[in-house]
Write a protein that holds these residues in place. Structure first.
Motif, short mmCIF file in Angstrom:
data_model
loop_
_atom_site.label_atom_id
_atom_site.label_comp_id
_atom_site.label_asym_id
_atom_site.label_seq_id
_atom_site.Cartn_x
_atom_site.Cartn_y
_atom_site.Cartn_z
N PRO A 215 0.80 -1.24 0.00
CA PRO A 215 0.00 0.00 0.00
C PRO A 215 0.83 1.28 0.00
N LEU A 216 2.09 1.23 0.39
CA LEU A 216 2.86 2.47 0.45
C LEU A 216 3.22 3.02 -0.94
N TYR A 217 2.92 2.26 -2.01
CA TYR A 217 3.11 2.79 -3.35
C TYR A 217 2.02 3.77 -3.76
N TYR A 218 0.97 3.87 -2.94
CA TYR A 218 -0.14 4.78 -3.21
C TYR A 218 -0.22 5.84 -2.11
N ALA A 219 -0.85 6.96 -2.43
CA ALA A 219 -0.89 8.09 -1.51
C ALA A 219 -1.53 7.71 -0.17
N HIS A 220 -0.84 8.09 0.90
CA HIS A 220 -1.31 7.83 2.25
C HIS A 220 -0.65 8.85 3.18
N LYS A 221 -1.22 9.04 4.35
CA LYS A 221 -0.64 9.97 5.30
C LYS A 221 0.45 9.27 6.11
N ARG A 222 1.58 9.97 6.29
CA ARG A 222 2.71 9.37 6.98
C ARG A 222 3.54 10.47 7.61
N SER A 223 4.16 10.15 8.72
CA SER A 223 5.08 11.08 9.37
C SER A 223 6.41 11.06 8.61
N VAL A 224 6.86 12.24 8.19
CA VAL A 224 8.07 12.33 7.36
C VAL A 224 9.02 13.38 7.92
N VAL A 225 10.24 13.32 7.42
CA VAL A 225 11.28 14.29 7.77
C VAL A 225 11.92 14.78 6.48
N GLN A 226 12.13 16.09 6.36
CA GLN A 226 12.79 16.64 5.18
C GLN A 226 14.29 16.62 5.42
N ARG A 227 15.03 15.96 4.49
CA ARG A 227 16.49 15.88 4.64
C ARG A 227 17.14 15.84 3.26
N ASP A 228 18.10 16.71 3.04
CA ASP A 228 18.86 16.74 1.78
C ASP A 228 17.96 16.79 0.56
N GLY A 229 16.88 17.55 0.66
CA GLY A 229 15.99 17.70 -0.48
C GLY A 229 15.05 16.54 -0.72
N LEU A 231 12.11 13.60 1.19
CA LEU A 231 11.24 13.29 2.32
C LEU A 231 11.50 11.85 2.74
N LEU A 232 12.00 11.67 3.97
CA LEU A 232 12.25 10.34 4.50
C LEU A 232 11.17 10.00 5.52
N ALA A 233 10.73 8.76 5.51
CA ALA A 233 9.72 8.32 6.47
C ALA A 233 10.32 8.30 7.87
N ALA A 234 9.59 8.84 8.83
CA ALA A 234 10.05 8.87 10.22
C ALA A 234 9.71 7.52 10.87
N THR A 235 10.55 6.53 10.60
CA THR A 235 10.35 5.20 11.15
C THR A 235 11.27 4.99 12.36
N ARG A 236 11.14 3.85 13.00
CA ARG A 236 11.99 3.52 14.15
C ARG A 236 13.45 3.32 13.75
N PHE A 237 13.71 3.22 12.44
CA PHE A 237 15.08 3.01 11.97
C PHE A 237 15.82 4.31 11.67
N LEU A 238 15.09 5.42 11.62
CA LEU A 238 15.69 6.69 11.23
C LEU A 238 16.07 7.52 12.45
N SER A 239 17.35 7.90 12.52
CA SER A 239 17.83 8.77 13.60
C SER A 239 17.71 10.22 13.13
N LEU A 240 17.10 11.06 13.96
CA LEU A 240 16.88 12.45 13.58
C LEU A 240 18.14 13.28 13.78
N LEU A 241 18.38 14.20 12.87
CA LEU A 241 19.45 15.16 13.02
C LEU A 241 18.97 16.34 13.86
N ASP A 242 19.91 17.11 14.38
CA ASP A 242 19.54 18.30 15.16
C ASP A 242 18.69 19.23 14.30
#
Length: 310
Positions: A215-229, A231-242
């Protein structure tokens, strides 16, 4: 006495997608007839799903004459893993999983550290180990030439030496779609049945064949982070930068890989037809737009392919 009846003759031409499918079917059958131990790389992403669909057609009504292999980084999207298992059950496939975590535990690779750390590059060691242990002599991959300039250099039958490495200057000609699968013990061939497809072809085929996708190939609402131009998904695997703050957006993924380096795009496309319209209007490939691992250097993908990457 013989009676002759007039017969209306109509021209028979394959559509563009039918021709691509026929080429892929031919490649699958050629490999099955030529190699002893093929395997199909299956991640649950759209290209591997289309490749599996074409393979099933090539051998229908018989089951696939080879297993499928998933190289598991341990940082996959949960939706993709669920879809992988559902597809394996639906097709009655033989699934083999090669885990990056096993190589980390054995000390064969070292975990990257830092907020931009990813296990994506570590997959190469795991893939080559799985090929060696499974004694696979042909490995089907879903790569397409339009994705990235290093992949544009690939043949349909791509030779790998005894170390699993790729040399673009040592590839074999494929005149008149004649494929050379000769190899010595320890060497193998990467086979790309979708080489001549584009992202638009893939989505038109998914639409016409009514192929299910995660289902993630189709539009859905998700928590994201903008990085280096991107949008990365804010999952448990992603460490946030300052300074990074997750926010909710309506997005979809154009390609699926390790969750730490696979970006998404803002989109309202919820059906294959809507995605087709969206892809037809874009001028950036899915890897160029959403894969952070391809931005490590100008020749990042080619360097990894030389090491044995997908």
């Amino acid at each position: 006495m013989f009676y002759f009846f007039p017969v209306s003759v109509t021209s028979y031409e394959l559509s563009h997608l039918a021709a691509l499918e026929a080429e892929a079917v031919h490649v699958f059958r050629e490999v099955a007839a030529t190699f002893e131990r093929p395997v199909l790389l299956f991640s649950g992403g759209k290209d591997s799903v289309v490749m599996l669909h074409a393979a099933a057609k090539a051998f229908w009504p018989a089951p696939l004459p080879f297993p499928v292999l998933h190289v598991d980084t341990g940082h996959n999207f949960d939706e993709v893993l669920r879809f992988r298992d559902e597809t394996v059950a639906a097709f009655g496939l033989r699934l083999e999983v090669a885990s990056v975590q096993d190589d980390l535990d054995a000390g064969r690779v070292v975990e990257e550290t830092g907020p931009r750390a990813s296990r994506n590059r570590l997959q190469t060691v795991t893939l080559l180990r799985a090929i060696r242990e499974g004694r696979f002599d042909a490995v089907f991959g879903g790569a397409r030439r339009d994705e990235e300039k290093a992949r544009a250099k690939e043949r349909v039958f791509s030779f790998r030496d005894e170390h699993g490495q790729w040399d673009p200057r040592a590839q074999r000609p494929e005149l008149w779609n004649l494929y050379n699968g000769r190899h010595r013990r320890g060497e193998h061939i990467r086979v790309f049945p979708l080489s001549n497809w584009t992202e638009l072809d893939i989505w038109q085929y998914i639409r016409d064949e009514r192929i299910a996708l995660p289902p993630l190939y189709y539009a859905h609402k998700r928590s994201v982070v903008q990085r280096d131009g991107m949008l990365l998904a804010a999952t448990r695997f992603l460490s946030l930068l300052d300074g990074e703050t997750p926010y909710e957006a309506t997005v979809r993924f154009r390609t699926v890989g390790d969750a730490t380096c696979t970006g998404c795009v803002e989109s309202s496309a919820t059906t294959p037809s809507e995605v087709v319209a969206e892809v037809a209007a874009t001028r950036v490939t899915e890897r160029g737009a959403t894969r952070a691992d391809d931005r490590i250097s100008e020749a990042g993908m080619e360097d990894r392919k030389r090491e044995g990457y997908f």
